[in-house]
Design an enzyme around this catalytic site. Sequence first.
Site, PDB file in Angstrom:
ATOM      1  N   ASP A 103     -45.524 -29.576  29.318  1.00  0.00           N
ATOM      2  CA  ASP A 103     -44.914 -28.357  28.784  1.00  0.00           C
ATOM      3  C   ASP A 103     -45.114 -27.210  29.773  1.00  0.00           C
ATOM      4  O   ASP A 103     -46.249 -26.845  30.075  1.00  0.00           O
ATOM      5  CB  ASP A 103     -45.584 -28.044  27.432  1.00  0.00           C
ATOM      6  CG  ASP A 103     -45.133 -26.706  26.862  1.00  0.00           C
ATOM      7  OD1 ASP A 103     -44.058 -26.219  27.276  1.00  0.00           O
ATOM      8  OD2 ASP A 103     -45.859 -26.164  26.008  1.00  0.00           O
ATOM      9  N   ASN A 105     -43.596 -24.035  29.417  1.00  0.00           N
ATOM     10  CA  ASN A 105     -43.392 -22.678  28.897  1.00  0.00           C
ATOM     11  C   ASN A 105     -44.222 -22.359  27.656  1.00  0.00           C
ATOM     12  O   ASN A 105     -43.938 -21.413  26.934  1.00  0.00           O
ATOM     13  CB  ASN A 105     -41.897 -22.420  28.625  1.00  0.00           C
ATOM     14  CG  ASN A 105     -41.361 -23.331  27.528  1.00  0.00           C
ATOM     15  OD1 ASN A 105     -42.062 -24.257  27.096  1.00  0.00           O
ATOM     16  ND2 ASN A 105     -40.152 -23.074  27.072  1.00  0.00           N
ATOM     17  N   ASP A 107     -44.694 -23.725  24.660  1.00  0.00           N
ATOM     18  CA  ASP A 107     -44.259 -23.798  23.254  1.00  0.00           C
ATOM     19  C   ASP A 107     -44.736 -25.090  22.592  1.00  0.00           C
ATOM     20  O   ASP A 107     -44.324 -25.417  21.478  1.00  0.00           O
ATOM     21  CB  ASP A 107     -42.732 -23.653  23.128  1.00  0.00           C
ATOM     22  CG  ASP A 107     -41.987 -24.783  23.837  1.00  0.00           C
ATOM     23  OD1 ASP A 107     -42.648 -25.646  24.455  1.00  0.00           O
ATOM     24  OD2 ASP A 107     -40.746 -24.797  23.783  1.00  0.00           O
ATOM     25  N   ASP A 111     -40.926 -30.188  28.649  1.00  0.00           N
ATOM     26  CA  ASP A 111     -39.607 -29.700  29.055  1.00  0.00           C
ATOM     27  C   ASP A 111     -39.286 -30.105  30.491  1.00  0.00           C
ATOM     28  O   ASP A 111     -40.111 -30.709  31.184  1.00  0.00           O
ATOM     29  CB  ASP A 111     -39.520 -28.176  28.875  1.00  0.00           C
ATOM     30  CG  ASP A 111     -40.745 -27.486  29.455  1.00  0.00           C
ATOM     31  OD1 ASP A 111     -41.115 -27.818  30.592  1.00  0.00           O
ATOM     32  OD2 ASP A 111     -41.357 -26.640  28.768  1.00  0.00           O
ATOM     33  N   ASP A 180     -30.671 -41.536  29.656  1.00  0.00           N
ATOM     34  CA  ASP A 180     -30.540 -42.379  28.478  1.00  0.00           C
ATOM     35  C   ASP A 180     -29.118 -42.206  27.949  1.00  0.00           C
ATOM     36  O   ASP A 180     -28.650 -41.074  27.776  1.00  0.00           O
ATOM     37  CB  ASP A 180     -31.559 -41.942  27.420  1.00  0.00           C
ATOM     38  CG  ASP A 180     -32.169 -43.132  26.700  1.00  0.00           C
ATOM     39  OD1 ASP A 180     -31.393 -43.948  26.179  1.00  0.00           O
ATOM     40  OD2 ASP A 180     -33.408 -43.224  26.646  1.00  0.00           O
ATOM     41  N   GLU A 334     -30.640 -51.668  26.648  1.00  0.00           N
ATOM     42  CA  GLU A 334     -31.677 -51.989  25.667  1.00  0.00           C
ATOM     43  C   GLU A 334     -31.012 -52.917  24.658  1.00  0.00           C
ATOM     44  O   GLU A 334     -30.055 -52.535  23.998  1.00  0.00           O
ATOM     45  CB  GLU A 334     -32.173 -50.714  24.972  1.00  0.00           C
ATOM     46  CG  GLU A 334     -33.370 -50.989  24.076  1.00  0.00           C
ATOM     47  CD  GLU A 334     -33.411 -50.159  22.806  1.00  0.00           C
ATOM     48  OE1 GLU A 334     -34.477 -50.097  22.189  1.00  0.00           O
ATOM     49  OE2 GLU A 334     -32.375 -49.592  22.406  1.00  0.00           O
ATOM     50  N   HIS A 405     -41.409 -45.808  24.400  1.00  0.00           N
ATOM     51  CA  HIS A 405     -41.651 -44.807  23.352  1.00  0.00           C
ATOM     52  C   HIS A 405     -41.485 -45.402  21.948  1.00  0.00           C
ATOM     53  O   HIS A 405     -41.624 -44.679  20.970  1.00  0.00           O
ATOM     54  CB  HIS A 405     -40.671 -43.652  23.549  1.00  0.00           C
ATOM     55  CG  HIS A 405     -39.253 -44.107  23.402  1.00  0.00           C
ATOM     56  ND1 HIS A 405     -38.641 -44.956  24.318  1.00  0.00           N
ATOM     57  CD2 HIS A 405     -38.332 -43.885  22.445  1.00  0.00           C
ATOM     58  CE1 HIS A 405     -37.423 -45.217  23.921  1.00  0.00           C
ATOM     59  NE2 HIS A 405     -37.201 -44.582  22.782  1.00  0.00           N
ATOM     60  N   ASP A 406     -41.155 -46.672  21.855  1.00  0.00           N
ATOM     61  CA  ASP A 406     -40.939 -47.304  20.545  1.00  0.00           C
ATOM     62  C   ASP A 406     -42.053 -48.273  20.169  1.00  0.00           C
ATOM     63  O   ASP A 406     -41.929 -48.976  19.163  1.00  0.00           O
ATOM     64  CB  ASP A 406     -39.624 -48.104  20.554  1.00  0.00           C
ATOM     65  CG  ASP A 406     -38.405 -47.204  20.636  1.00  0.00           C
ATOM     66  OD1 ASP A 406     -38.470 -46.065  20.154  1.00  0.00           O
ATOM     67  OD2 ASP A 406     -37.388 -47.651  21.190  1.00  0.00           O
TER      68      ASP A 406
HETATM   69  C1  NOJ Z   1     -33.692 -47.257  20.468  1.00  0.00           C
HETATM   70  C2  NOJ Z   1     -34.506 -46.100  20.926  1.00  0.00           C
HETATM   71  O1  NOJ Z   1     -35.358 -46.505  21.949  1.00  0.00           O
HETATM   72  C3  NOJ Z   1     -35.224 -45.553  19.723  1.00  0.00           C
HETATM   73  O2  NOJ Z   1     -36.199 -44.605  20.055  1.00  0.00           O
HETATM   74  C4  NOJ Z   1     -34.199 -44.998  18.782  1.00  0.00           C
HETATM   75  O3  NOJ Z   1     -34.824 -44.594  17.589  1.00  0.00           O
HETATM   76  C5  NOJ Z   1     -33.115 -46.013  18.454  1.00  0.00           C
HETATM   77  N1  NOJ Z   1     -32.689 -46.780  19.576  1.00  0.00           N
HETATM   78  C6  NOJ Z   1     -31.907 -45.326  17.892  1.00  0.00           C
HETATM   79  O4  NOJ Z   1     -31.275 -44.569  18.905  1.00  0.00           O
END
Ligand code: NOJ
Length: 628
Positions: A103, A105, A107, A111, A180, A334, A405-406
């Site tokens: 980050d 700035n 908040d 960013d 993405d 993906e 991130h999933d």
């Molecule tokens: C896959 C993404 O990696 C995930 O974070 C997202 O929630 C779903 N697709 C829906 O876009």
Amino acid sequence: MMLTINSRIKDIYAHPVGRDIIRKMLLQMGHSDSVVKNPVVGNLKLKALPKLSMGKVDEGFFNTFLELLNSEPDIPRTDSCSATRAWWKEAVFYQIYPRSFNDSNGDGIGDLRGILNKLDYLKDLGVDAIWLSPIYDSPNDDNGYDIRDYRKIMTEFGTMEDFDELLKGIHSRGMRLIMDLVVNHTSDEHEWFRKAINEPDSQYGDYYLFHDEPNNWTSFFSGSAWNYYEQRHQYALHLFSKKQMDLNWENPAVRHEVHDMVRWWLQKGVDGFRMDVVNYISKRDGLPDGNESIGALMGYYGIEHYFYGPRLHEYLRELKNEAFAPFDAFSVGETPGVGMEMSKLLTADYRGELDMVFSFDHLEMPEHVRFDDYKYDLNYFKKCMIDWMENYGNHCQPSLFYENHDNPRMISKVDPDPQFRGVLAKLLSTMQLTLRGTPFIYQGQELGMVNKDFTSIDDLRDVESLNLYAELCKTMSETDAFKKLLAGTRDHARTPMQWTSGKYAGFSDAEPWIGTDDDCKTCNAATQTEDEGSVWSFYRALIALRKTHAALVYGDIDIVNKKEHDLFTYYRTSENETFYIECLLSREVKKRKGKLPNGVRLISNYPEVSELQLRPYEATVWMIYKDK
Ligand code: NOJ
């Protein structure tokens, strides 16, 4: 050959889609695919399956299954060839989740300028290409995966000028940027969707999937996949959150919008895209109900009608020709649920579709899903890798990853005991950087970051987790529901990057949008970049090694001692050099197999390598010169 209910299981297994599906089903039921290779089973007719599966699949399953198989006429080539060269096969990718990276700035939200300030850190680590999770304008129902305007930057992340500067900064350091591409769905606040509801007779009326009656499909984020819209007296499909509306790819105007938008970003100079759930874009005509037995097995209803849809290849080829190819841009799809054979048909270099895919088969062990609390056994990872290394072929390039991130952090899944954290991190990096394929490192992985100590549901932010919690609480106590979430919540990977041991882990001056804990006191970039023995330094050394030795990129792979439990050993060989990699996959001390090869030790977890035994999670990389 048309496959029917009277086809033999071995013929179904010879079909790429049949093979991937049968393997997945067998795995889920706790069997190995060697069952199919047994002639007695192989000669059985498909219609024997309901009995064999002990009621887990029903008659209705066949229609869907056969329809899927018969709509894929192609089989992957099996000729052997040497791999062609490409920058993305040599590159080490690094995924940034912008909200949690840095980050600038104050908040509490990461960013673009924050990323810009850390480019030297990434360059120093040896990163070649950055994958940025979505930075587009979004109401953030799913942290940017719900896009409101594809050509605008999310205000919290900065401006288009910041983006231009970031791109320049990346390129001037000799790195590349992939964005993405989230085009299975848009936000319900996207102008197209607003118009689709409010002006159904306009050109946008047919941009999404509207039906008079919902089918039985369920959303990945709990509940029905349909919202009702009073204005149209119709339902609209959303495979993800209620604010992520599925686009109608059947409509050529939608596809042109996507092509235009992709070209727009490529013209700006980005180098390619990671394509969000791109295998879901083509849905079966008429959106028929999902099969009950598949739904019960997978936990989602309807998936068989869109995870490998009838026009998927066509749409991908069109997208490549219209947008990617003219810019020589890179693409990685993906593709949840897609196995190895389907991956070949999506990525082989002679097919003109995608360059690579993320297949997820190795991330959870059979009979388990992400929200199960269990210990992941790296022997399963080994099994998957043997298959991909030996059978994917040189027309295709595997992607190598454990985290994004999933998903929760890999170290925590394998062995959360803190005494093994460092060695385990190094073991994982050794395999990721020496197997054949393109490595994708997720932010913080290079520090050995682990799951977070969330203590209450109030600590969680992710829409998937919050929806699931509400759902679970209908049938269990809040404590049990929270416990289940802790095993699989995506928020484990979304807490701030740990830059320093200071307040808020050096991520921000203000309280971050999602909590930090005390882990940064002992695990942070500032300390690790100064410490030669750290996980970070280990990653850096291995990345450098990979970069300077083609054997680790294009070399053949020869896996040895395959049956030896807990041991993963392989050679990578090119014309002039050979590497020998030896990994102990568990915490059980193990005797070394045979004598050490004659060679030069380059990298190891320990200052001294014992001739006799491997220590817990020990990974060593040896270089052997041909002429010695
Ligand atoms: C896959 C993404 O990696 C995930 O974070 C997202 O929630 C779903 N697709 C829906 O876009």
